[in-house]
Design an enzyme around this catalytic site. Structure first.
Site, PDB file in Angstrom:
ATOM      1  N   HIS A 102     -12.332  -3.384  70.961  1.00 29.79           N
ATOM      2  CA  HIS A 102     -12.601  -4.610  71.712  1.00 29.79           C
ATOM      3  C   HIS A 102     -12.229  -5.815  70.859  1.00 29.79           C
ATOM      4  O   HIS A 102     -11.567  -6.730  71.320  1.00 29.79           O
ATOM      5  CB  HIS A 102     -14.085  -4.661  72.108  1.00 29.79           C
ATOM      6  CG  HIS A 102     -14.478  -5.900  72.856  1.00 29.79           C
ATOM      7  ND1 HIS A 102     -15.723  -6.072  73.401  1.00 29.79           N
ATOM      8  CD2 HIS A 102     -13.811  -7.055  73.136  1.00 29.79           C
ATOM      9  CE1 HIS A 102     -15.802  -7.255  73.991  1.00 29.79           C
ATOM     10  NE2 HIS A 102     -14.652  -7.874  73.840  1.00 29.79           N
ATOM     11  N   GLU A 145      -8.965 -12.169  72.063  1.00 26.38           N
ATOM     12  CA  GLU A 145      -9.635 -11.907  70.793  1.00 26.38           C
ATOM     13  C   GLU A 145      -9.086 -12.778  69.667  1.00 26.38           C
ATOM     14  O   GLU A 145      -9.824 -13.199  68.779  1.00 26.38           O
ATOM     15  CB  GLU A 145      -9.533 -10.423  70.437  1.00 26.38           C
ATOM     16  CG  GLU A 145     -10.354  -9.531  71.333  1.00 26.38           C
ATOM     17  CD  GLU A 145     -11.827  -9.897  71.315  1.00 26.38           C
ATOM     18  OE1 GLU A 145     -12.438  -9.889  70.226  1.00 26.38           O
ATOM     19  OE2 GLU A 145     -12.382 -10.204  72.394  1.00 26.38           O
ATOM     20  N   HIS A 149     -11.911 -15.155  68.242  1.00 26.65           N
ATOM     21  CA  HIS A 149     -12.421 -14.616  66.982  1.00 26.65           C
ATOM     22  C   HIS A 149     -11.414 -14.683  65.833  1.00 26.65           C
ATOM     23  O   HIS A 149     -11.758 -15.119  64.735  1.00 26.65           O
ATOM     24  CB  HIS A 149     -12.875 -13.169  67.186  1.00 26.65           C
ATOM     25  CG  HIS A 149     -13.969 -13.018  68.192  1.00 26.65           C
ATOM     26  ND1 HIS A 149     -15.264 -13.414  67.949  1.00 26.65           N
ATOM     27  CD2 HIS A 149     -13.952 -12.522  69.472  1.00 26.65           C
ATOM     28  CE1 HIS A 149     -16.014 -13.161  69.023  1.00 26.65           C
ATOM     29  NE2 HIS A 149     -15.241 -12.621  69.952  1.00 26.65           N
TER      30      HIS A 149
END
Length: 251
Positions: A102, A145, A149
């Site tokens: 993920h 992502e 992040h």
């Protein structure tokens, strides 16, 4: 006449001596011996020691956070809620995905940074994204992502995704969690036991299992910046408290 014959004889003796003697270099010096000693201008080429090809290269070290959380999503659970017809690459039954990445999340001891300013583009080039499809089979997920992040890792896109892959490769998935033939009942403790047994150095307080709708959702594992396992109390405490969970089968 006798003098002439004497000159011929002398010439013959000199020729014979030249043929039988040692060959000389100009100025009468021998060629210098070959030396194994290098000089200041000679590059030294050293061969790698035996076994160095198997050594793990150091990963790029990020900055601006305390540690990483690697989130592994149980793909069959996600697909039941989001793509039950299997139209996406992730949920296509031919791909038989179990755990997929993920994300790799920069984390602080309390809370985490997100959507940080970066010199890198928000968009991940498809050529880079495709190199991750075996562990992260969605350009949409890869791009998200990075923006949320990866931009907070202090690394460029290539280095961030290199660390992400290295973190995934640090984790051995036991056979019982690689392919599931039918819906199985389990719980968070059993999954943690299976993972800690398969990964020396991984302790229960360094990972957690999350759940949603009574199903196993994700496994989250904590790493130092050098990708050694580490404890993470806040992450561990946020784990699933449901005593009985469903582990949907892989396609």
């Amino acid at each position: 006449m006798s003098g002439f014959r004497g000159m011929i004889a002398l010439a013959s003796l000199l020729a014979l001596a030249a043929c039988s003697g040692e060959e000389k270099t100009p100025q009468g010096k021998k060629d210098p011996p070959v030396s194994n000693t290098t000089t200041a201008n000679t590059p030294i080429i050293s061969k790698p020691a035996t076994g160095t090809r198997q050594m793990t290269q150091a990963v790029p070290i990020g900055s601006g956070f305390d540690f990483y959380v690697l989130s592994l999503s149980w793909s069959p659970s996600w697909c039941l809620d989001n793509d039950p017809s299997g139209r996406s690459m992730q949920c296509d039954p031919d791909n038989n995905h179990g755990f997929i990445v993920h994300g790799l999340w920069p984390q602080n001891e309390q809370g985490y940074p997100e959507f940080c300013r970066s010199r890198e583009s928000d968009r991940v080039p498809e050529a880079l994204g495709r190199t991750l499809f075996d562990i992260m089979p969605s350009m949409g997920l890869i791009g998200h992502e990075w923006r949320k992040h990866g931009s907070c890792s202090g690394l460029g896109q290539k280095d961030y995704f290199a660390v992400l892959r290295a973190a995934r490769e640090k984790v051995a998935i036991p056979p019982a969690l690689q392919s599931v033939g039918s819906n199985r009942k389990t719980n968070a403790a059993d999954i943690e036991t299976a993972l800690t047994s398969a990964n020396p150095g991984l302790q229960r307080d360094a990972l957690t299992v999350t759940c949603a709708s009574g199903r196993v959702d994700e496994v989250r594992i904590c790493f130092n910046k050098d990708l050694s396992f580490r404890t993470c109390g806040e992450i561990d405490r946020a784990g699933c408290k449901v005593k009985s969970l469903s582990l949907p089968p892989t396609p």
